[in-house]
Design an enzyme around this catalytic site. Structure first.
Site, PDB file in Angstrom:
ATOM      1  N   ILE A 106       0.807  -1.125  -0.021  1.00 47.08           N
ATOM      2  CA  ILE A 106       0.072  -0.013   0.071  1.00 47.08           C
ATOM      3  C   ILE A 106       1.122   1.301  -0.023  1.00 47.08           C
ATOM      4  O   ILE A 106       2.029   1.263   0.596  1.00 47.08           O
ATOM      5  CB  ILE A 106      -0.945   0.016   1.134  1.00 47.08           C
ATOM      6  CG1 ILE A 106      -2.104   1.319   1.177  1.00 47.08           C
ATOM      7  CG2 ILE A 106      -0.387  -0.016   2.499  1.00 47.08           C
ATOM      8  CD1 ILE A 106      -3.116   0.767   2.239  1.00 47.08           C
ATOM      9  N   CYS A 107       0.135   2.223  -0.505  1.00 48.47           N
ATOM     10  CA  CYS A 107       0.866   3.555  -0.412  1.00 48.47           C
ATOM     11  C   CYS A 107       2.173   3.734  -1.374  1.00 48.47           C
ATOM     12  O   CYS A 107       2.394   3.511  -2.307  1.00 48.47           O
ATOM     13  CB  CYS A 107       1.054   4.086   0.865  1.00 48.47           C
ATOM     14  SG  CYS A 107       1.505   5.690   0.894  1.00 48.47           S
ATOM     15  N   ALA A 108       3.355   3.955  -0.672  1.00 50.39           N
ATOM     16  CA  ALA A 108       4.769   4.033  -1.342  1.00 50.39           C
ATOM     17  C   ALA A 108       5.333   2.607  -1.575  1.00 50.39           C
ATOM     18  O   ALA A 108       6.239   2.309  -2.182  1.00 50.39           O
ATOM     19  CB  ALA A 108       5.566   4.921  -0.346  1.00 50.39           C
TER      20      ALA A 108
END
Length: 187
Positions: A106-108
């Site tokens: 998730i995300c980065a």
């Protein structure tokens, strides 16, 4: 037999992207093992300074033949770069991916999938400002949660709840995911 998940943490991990999916999975009956990618079981500080005590260190995982149904990582740029730099994390992701187990970020953290060459060519998402770090190796989507085969990606803290519920659904079924969502008053 209950499903088993492994989640890696590294200094600077995004706390919401860790605690939300771990909580959802545990409420759904999934056994979650929290592993520090440092060779220590000391508490790891997240991006906002919240410390999490891991269940084990990465050396304990590498000395085990345990196969997990899910291996995932929360975001936080510093943590994502640490996952990307870790050969051991890459090896564990590749091993589980090759076995058809769920791999998620998730995300980065999808940037670690790119560095470790996990499922290039598939559909994926990440934090919008970091899409360039996927280097065109994925079909980028702006959907909150993207599932392509055994790979799950999500965009950021605001999508952590939907991400956790999708991981639970894939492991334990829609009925289990719907029950946890209802019990948590998720709409």
């Amino acid at each position: 037999m209950a499903s088993k998940a492994l989640v890696f943490i590294a200094p600077g991990f995004e706390e919401v992207e860790f605690t939300t999916p771990v909580d959802i999975l545990r409420r759904g009956g999934v056994g979650v093992t929290v592993c520090s990618i440092d060779d220590s079981a000391d508490p790891v500080a997240g991006r906002c300074g919240i410390k999490i005590s891991p269940d084990c260190s990465i050396s304990e995982i590498t000395s085990s033949d345990t196969v997990y149904d899910l291996v995932f990582v929360p975001g936080g740029l510093a943590a994502a770069e640490a996952y990307a730099a870790s050969k051991i994390v890459g090896d564990i992701f590749r091993r589980h991916n090759d076995l058809g187990k769920i791999v998620a970020a998730i995300c980065a953290s999808p940037i670690a999938f790119n560095v470790h060459k996990i499922n290039h060519g598939r559909k994926a998402t990440c934090y919008p400002a970091l899409a360039v770090r996927l280097d065109g190796n994925y079909s980028y989507s702006s959907d909150p949660v993207v599932v392509d085969g055994n790979m799950v990606t999500s965009r950021g803290p605001g999508t952590a709840f939907a991400y956790g519920l999708k991981l639970l659904e894939l492991l334990c079924g829609k009925q289990s995911s719907d029950k946890v969502a209802a019990d948590m008053l998720y709409q």
